[in-house]
Design a protein around this motif. Structure first.
Motif, PDB file in Angstrom:
ATOM      1  N   ILE A  28      17.098  -5.211   9.799  1.00  0.00           N
ATOM      2  CA  ILE A  28      16.718  -3.672  10.084  1.00  0.00           C
ATOM      3  C   ILE A  28      17.298  -3.422  11.618  1.00  0.00           C
ATOM      4  O   ILE A  28      16.701  -3.994  12.548  1.00  0.00           O
ATOM      5  CB  ILE A  28      15.530  -3.309  10.058  1.00  0.00           C
ATOM      6  CG1 ILE A  28      14.935  -3.238   8.514  1.00  0.00           C
ATOM      7  CG2 ILE A  28      15.243  -1.747  10.686  1.00  0.00           C
ATOM      8  CD1 ILE A  28      13.426  -3.255   8.119  1.00  0.00           C
ATOM      9  N   LEU A  29      18.053  -2.588  11.723  1.00  0.00           N
ATOM     10  CA  LEU A  29      18.499  -2.166  13.403  1.00  0.00           C
ATOM     11  C   LEU A  29      17.564  -1.120  13.862  1.00  0.00           C
ATOM     12  O   LEU A  29      17.268  -1.081  15.160  1.00  0.00           O
ATOM     13  CB  LEU A  29      20.079  -1.808  13.367  1.00  0.00           C
ATOM     14  CG  LEU A  29      20.630  -1.755  14.660  1.00  0.00           C
ATOM     15  CD1 LEU A  29      20.591  -2.976  15.466  1.00  0.00           C
ATOM     16  CD2 LEU A  29      22.042  -1.209  14.621  1.00  0.00           C
ATOM     17  N   GLY A  30      17.227  -0.178  12.967  1.00  0.00           N
ATOM     18  CA  GLY A  30      16.430   0.918  13.228  1.00  0.00           C
ATOM     19  C   GLY A  30      16.019   1.593  12.137  1.00  0.00           C
ATOM     20  O   GLY A  30      16.680   1.614  11.133  1.00  0.00           O
ATOM     21  N   ILE A  31      14.994   2.150  12.342  1.00  0.00           N
ATOM     22  CA  ILE A  31      14.710   3.319  11.403  1.00  0.00           C
ATOM     23  C   ILE A  31      14.175   4.574  11.895  1.00  0.00           C
ATOM     24  O   ILE A  31      13.504   4.875  12.851  1.00  0.00           O
ATOM     25  CB  ILE A  31      12.941   2.656  10.872  1.00  0.00           C
ATOM     26  CG1 ILE A  31      13.050   1.412  10.201  1.00  0.00           C
ATOM     27  CG2 ILE A  31      12.446   3.683   9.921  1.00  0.00           C
ATOM     28  CD1 ILE A  31      11.679   0.795   9.582  1.00  0.00           C
ATOM     29  N   ASN A  32      15.076   5.387  11.206  1.00  0.00           N
ATOM     30  CA  ASN A  32      15.205   6.762  11.672  1.00  0.00           C
ATOM     31  C   ASN A  32      13.922   7.580  11.276  1.00  0.00           C
ATOM     32  O   ASN A  32      13.345   8.505  11.998  1.00  0.00           O
ATOM     33  CB  ASN A  32      16.296   7.705  11.111  1.00  0.00           C
ATOM     34  CG  ASN A  32      17.647   6.770  11.682  1.00  0.00           C
ATOM     35  OD1 ASN A  32      17.573   6.219  12.644  1.00  0.00           O
ATOM     36  ND2 ASN A  32      18.418   6.545  10.662  1.00  0.00           N
ATOM     37  N   ALA A  33      13.569   7.338  10.056  1.00  0.00           N
ATOM     38  CA  ALA A  33      12.158   8.245   9.387  1.00  0.00           C
ATOM     39  C   ALA A  33      11.502   7.268   8.388  1.00  0.00           C
ATOM     40  O   ALA A  33      12.308   6.544   7.869  1.00  0.00           O
ATOM     41  CB  ALA A  33      12.671   9.597   8.908  1.00  0.00           C
ATOM     42  N   MET A  34      10.458   7.539   8.100  1.00  0.00           N
ATOM     43  CA  MET A  34       9.652   6.899   7.070  1.00  0.00           C
ATOM     44  C   MET A  34       8.661   7.719   6.563  1.00  0.00           C
ATOM     45  O   MET A  34       7.994   8.639   7.092  1.00  0.00           O
ATOM     46  CB  MET A  34       8.742   5.550   7.506  1.00  0.00           C
ATOM     47  CG  MET A  34       9.684   4.444   8.046  1.00  0.00           C
ATOM     48  SD  MET A  34       8.510   2.880   8.227  1.00  0.00           S
ATOM     49  CE  MET A  34       8.328   2.271   6.599  1.00  0.00           C
ATOM     50  N   GLY A  35       8.652   7.882   5.246  1.00  0.00           N
ATOM     51  CA  GLY A  35       7.717   8.753   4.547  1.00  0.00           C
ATOM     52  C   GLY A  35       7.172   8.351   3.280  1.00  0.00           C
ATOM     53  O   GLY A  35       7.549   7.308   2.781  1.00  0.00           O
ATOM     54  N   TRP A  36       6.447   9.197   2.567  1.00  0.00           N
ATOM     55  CA  TRP A  36       5.802   8.991   1.389  1.00  0.00           C
ATOM     56  C   TRP A  36       6.347  10.238   0.548  1.00  0.00           C
ATOM     57  O   TRP A  36       6.285  11.411   0.712  1.00  0.00           O
ATOM     58  CB  TRP A  36       4.362   9.011   1.413  1.00  0.00           C
ATOM     59  CG  TRP A  36       3.973   7.762   2.239  1.00  0.00           C
ATOM     60  CD1 TRP A  36       3.780   7.735   3.454  1.00  0.00           C
ATOM     61  CD2 TRP A  36       3.737   6.533   1.644  1.00  0.00           C
ATOM     62  NE1 TRP A  36       3.233   6.239   3.742  1.00  0.00           N
ATOM     63  CE2 TRP A  36       3.258   5.597   2.518  1.00  0.00           C
ATOM     64  CE3 TRP A  36       3.740   5.990   0.124  1.00  0.00           C
ATOM     65  CZ2 TRP A  36       2.817   4.377   2.293  1.00  0.00           C
ATOM     66  CZ3 TRP A  36       3.243   4.754  -0.242  1.00  0.00           C
ATOM     67  CH2 TRP A  36       2.998   3.918   0.871  1.00  0.00           C
ATOM     68  N   TYR A  37       6.708   9.774  -0.805  1.00  0.00           N
ATOM     69  CA  TYR A  37       6.926  10.723  -1.824  1.00  0.00           C
ATOM     70  C   TYR A  37       5.849  10.367  -3.135  1.00  0.00           C
ATOM     71  O   TYR A  37       5.542   9.378  -3.138  1.00  0.00           O
ATOM     72  CB  TYR A  37       8.280  10.535  -2.504  1.00  0.00           C
ATOM     73  CG  TYR A  37       9.451  11.217  -1.276  1.00  0.00           C
ATOM     74  CD1 TYR A  37       9.628  10.650  -0.304  1.00  0.00           C
ATOM     75  CD2 TYR A  37      10.130  12.367  -1.628  1.00  0.00           C
ATOM     76  CE1 TYR A  37      10.808  11.044   0.746  1.00  0.00           C
ATOM     77  CE2 TYR A  37      11.054  12.781  -0.947  1.00  0.00           C
ATOM     78  CZ  TYR A  37      11.270  12.238   0.408  1.00  0.00           C
ATOM     79  OH  TYR A  37      12.227  12.599   1.327  1.00  0.00           O
ATOM     80  N   ARG A  38       5.868  11.425  -4.020  1.00  0.00           N
ATOM     81  CA  ARG A  38       4.926  11.127  -5.039  1.00  0.00           C
ATOM     82  C   ARG A  38       5.447  11.631  -6.451  1.00  0.00           C
ATOM     83  O   ARG A  38       6.339  12.632  -6.383  1.00  0.00           O
ATOM     84  CB  ARG A  38       3.735  11.666  -5.081  1.00  0.00           C
ATOM     85  CG  ARG A  38       3.468  12.916  -4.815  1.00  0.00           C
ATOM     86  CD  ARG A  38       1.921  13.505  -4.328  1.00  0.00           C
ATOM     87  NE  ARG A  38       1.716  14.832  -4.244  1.00  0.00           N
ATOM     88  CZ  ARG A  38       0.640  15.465  -3.886  1.00  0.00           C
ATOM     89  NH1 ARG A  38      -0.543  14.805  -3.653  1.00  0.00           N
ATOM     90  NH2 ARG A  38       0.475  16.661  -3.913  1.00  0.00           N
ATOM     91  N   GLN A  39       5.082  11.131  -7.365  1.00  0.00           N
ATOM     92  CA  GLN A  39       5.784  11.618  -8.850  1.00  0.00           C
ATOM     93  C   GLN A  39       4.634  11.340  -9.612  1.00  0.00           C
ATOM     94  O   GLN A  39       4.126  10.448 -10.247  1.00  0.00           O
ATOM     95  CB  GLN A  39       6.995  10.647  -9.258  1.00  0.00           C
ATOM     96  CG  GLN A  39       7.735  11.443 -10.480  1.00  0.00           C
ATOM     97  CD  GLN A  39       8.956  10.883 -10.680  1.00  0.00           C
ATOM     98  OE1 GLN A  39       9.597   9.763 -10.092  1.00  0.00           O
ATOM     99  NE2 GLN A  39       9.886  11.454 -11.391  1.00  0.00           N
ATOM    100  N   ALA A  40       4.197  12.753 -10.368  1.00  0.00           N
ATOM    101  CA  ALA A  40       3.265  12.723 -11.432  1.00  0.00           C
ATOM    102  C   ALA A  40       3.999  12.626 -12.746  1.00  0.00           C
ATOM    103  O   ALA A  40       5.181  13.235 -12.865  1.00  0.00           O
ATOM    104  CB  ALA A  40       2.290  14.008 -11.249  1.00  0.00           C
ATOM    105  N   PRO A  41       3.219  12.163 -13.636  1.00  0.00           N
ATOM    106  CA  PRO A  41       3.788  12.518 -15.095  1.00  0.00           C
ATOM    107  C   PRO A  41       4.534  13.483 -15.335  1.00  0.00           C
ATOM    108  O   PRO A  41       3.641  14.602 -15.203  1.00  0.00           O
ATOM    109  CB  PRO A  41       2.541  11.793 -16.088  1.00  0.00           C
ATOM    110  CG  PRO A  41       1.811  11.273 -15.224  1.00  0.00           C
ATOM    111  CD  PRO A  41       1.677  11.742 -13.731  1.00  0.00           C
TER     112      PRO A  41
END
Length: 123
Positions: A28-41
């Motif tokens: 990894i050279l750099g991380i621009n953004a990190m996040g969370w997503y979710r998926q319900a059935p």
């Protein structure tokens, strides 16, 4: 090779709290953004929260005031603190990161996903 590994999740009662974490590793050279997503059935994957390299955060309206995203003390980690959980928060939660790597000397920005962790809110 870049990997995102999630931990945490599980079963919690309505009104309870839970914390999930995500660690990025690899070249990894750099991380621009990190996040969370979710998926319900039966539903589409949706954004839950994201944090940029500058610390700017964004939340889905449905979780504002209840969820907090923050970077961990360990480099390239992100946490999602979830409070006042509701049954409708039940879903598989996926970590996502926009990561810059080098490929044959050329910078490349790509999206990476974790394997997902189940969060179930039920009495």
């Amino acid at each position: 090779q870049v990997q995102l590994v999630e931990s945490g999740g599980g079963l919690v009662q309505p009104g309870g709290s839970l914390r999930v974490s995500c660690a990025a590793s690899g070249s990894i050279l750099g991380i621009n953004a990190m996040g969370w997503y979710r998926q319900a059935p039966g539903k589409q994957r949706e954004l839950v929260a994201v944090i940029t390299s500058g610390g700017t955060t964004e939340y889905a309206d449905s979780v504002k005031g209840r969820f907090t995203i923050f970077r961990g003390s360990v480099k390239n980690t992100v946490w999602l603190q979830m409070r006042s959980l509701k049954p409708e928060d039940t879903a598989v939660y996926y970590c996502n990161a926009e990561i810059t790597t080098t490929v044959l000397g050329t910078l490349k920005e790509s999206d990476y996903w974790g394997q997902g962790t189940q969060v179930t809110v039920s009495s």
